[in-house]
Design a protein around this motif. Sequence first.
Motif, short mmCIF file in Angstrom:
data_model
loop_
_atom_site.label_atom_id
_atom_site.label_comp_id
_atom_site.label_asym_id
_atom_site.label_seq_id
_atom_site.Cartn_x
_atom_site.Cartn_y
_atom_site.Cartn_z
N PHE A 421 0.29 -1.29 0.17
CA PHE A 421 -0.36 0.22 0.12
C PHE A 421 1.08 0.84 0.47
O PHE A 421 1.80 1.60 0.51
CB PHE A 421 -1.12 0.00 1.25
N PHE A 422 0.23 2.28 -0.85
CA PHE A 422 1.74 3.27 -0.39
C PHE A 422 0.69 4.21 0.87
O PHE A 422 0.40 3.76 1.31
CB PHE A 422 0.67 4.65 -1.88
N HIS A 426 -1.12 12.62 4.26
CA HIS A 426 -2.48 13.32 4.13
C HIS A 426 -3.69 12.22 4.66
O HIS A 426 -4.52 12.30 4.57
CB HIS A 426 -2.47 13.45 2.15
N TYR A 427 -2.93 11.15 3.87
CA TYR A 427 -4.03 9.77 3.74
C TYR A 427 -3.85 8.35 4.55
O TYR A 427 -4.95 8.21 5.40
CB TYR A 427 -3.92 8.88 2.29
N ASN A 428 -2.91 8.61 5.21
CA ASN A 428 -2.15 7.15 6.37
C ASN A 428 -1.26 7.04 6.59
O ASN A 428 -0.27 8.19 6.55
CB ASN A 428 -2.39 6.15 4.80
N LYS A 429 -0.35 5.99 7.59
CA LYS A 429 0.92 6.18 7.52
C LYS A 429 1.71 5.22 7.02
O LYS A 429 1.36 4.12 6.35
CB LYS A 429 0.28 4.87 9.36
N PRO A 430 2.69 5.01 7.74
CA PRO A 430 4.14 3.91 7.08
C PRO A 430 3.00 2.22 6.93
O PRO A 430 3.15 1.88 5.97
CB PRO A 430 5.29 4.18 7.22
N ASN A 435 -2.55 -2.97 6.39
CA ASN A 435 -1.09 -3.70 7.38
C ASN A 435 -1.10 -4.29 8.25
O ASN A 435 -0.82 -5.30 8.61
CB ASN A 435 0.17 -3.08 6.96
N GLN A 436 -1.70 -3.13 9.64
CA GLN A 436 -1.84 -3.49 11.40
C GLN A 436 -2.20 -3.90 11.24
O GLN A 436 -1.44 -5.31 12.19
CB GLN A 436 -1.83 -1.86 11.43
N ALA A 437 -3.78 -4.36 10.62
CA ALA A 437 -4.42 -5.46 11.20
C ALA A 437 -3.82 -6.64 10.47
O ALA A 437 -4.44 -7.66 12.13
CB ALA A 437 -6.04 -4.73 10.55
#
Length: 456
Positions: A421-422, A426-430, A435-437
Amino acid sequence: MKVIVIGCTHAGTAATLQIAKRYPEAAITVYERNDNISFLSCGIALHVGGVVRNAEELFYAHPDNLAELGVQTRMRHDVLAVDTERRTVTVRNLETGDTLQDTYDKLVVTTGSWPIIPNLPGMELDNVMLCKNYAHAQAIIEKAAHAKRIAVVGAGYIGVELAEAFQQLGKKVTLFDNTPRVMFKYLDQTFTDIVEADMAEHGIELALGQGVQSLHGQEGKVTGLVTTAGEYEADLVIMCIGFRPNTGLLKDQVDMLPNGAIIVDEYMRTSCPDVYAAGDSCAIRYNPTGQPAYIPLATNAVRMGTLVALNLKQPQVKYMGTQGTSGIKIFELNIASTGLTEQAAVEAGLAVSSTVVTDNYRPEFMPTYEQALIKLVYETENGRLVGAQVLSKADLTQSVNTLSVCIQNRMTVEELGFVDFFFQPHYNKPWNLLNQAGLQARADLEAAAAKQPELA
């Protein structure tokens, strides 16, 4: 090739348009009992609440569009009977009362569904209404303008959206359901607790875990209802407790589920030659379990209708099944789900585990950020993803479309943890929330396995 299409909402419209485009030589006749086609009933609550002011915007096709493609659309024509052996349909013109008989080479049954009407004392009272089509929407708006206390019976998506719409119109609203939680089919309790608290904070009274037993009124108009828990006042009652497939025309002629949903194969063919079906009248393959299920959604309907056209002359494109993916916005909460809830998975006989992750959806150094809640449901033995839910004030609902693809492709939570995932602040975290889930679910499975005693 002579084609008859019975019913023209989502599946019927999609099938008719595509058949006409692919087979311009075909003689296509559509029979529709209503005076309109392609009504987006999912927009009724938006229309009732005034978000969509012009109901005409909730139609995405018109008989004139079909006529331009050479389709003969017979509105206000009710199909009374189908004889699959003789390949005939018997039809009544609702304007004149005349009946006619027509023949077909290919029959497309897209008769949809109809609201479940409970057999309760008082259902005949004025101001007791259903919520399904354009006429219902207009009648609800007219009645609601003069109502003060509104009872919505059924806390699924439609009921919850209507409760919100009425509250925003300044009405006193009570939402009833015989299940213990709102949106019981779509969300587990961690999520519904948040939704219920938010609805209560906005002044909606929740009457959950109680069934409606009767309606009572004065001078022919409803004034209240009695449930298993007590009595409530109401001068308008909206019944939205679910839908049944509208398939009586093919009873004992094609294979169906016990509830009457038509069973179709992966090419939208029924068990009867040259009879196809699509949309809310059908059972479809539910990928989380691999079994046929009844999941009436507009998204399923348009896909199935399109597949009817693609496979009408010969099998070409297989149906990929569904995850029952859906989303809803209630006040400031954006919610979406796909596949099985944890409770539904257990009831389906699956051995599952679940993981819930709570985190801000983007970095805290940004000017604003919102907390997000995500839940994965997966098989304990192999980590195969079978369900997911997402909730946030930020609109993260599209992530559930991604999770739907994961379920469709039988991916594991470990694979989800390392999907590319990018990242953009503005949209998400690294580490994207998905991914975290996935990584947390993998860790949870490892921890659970470590607690198991070693085999001798």
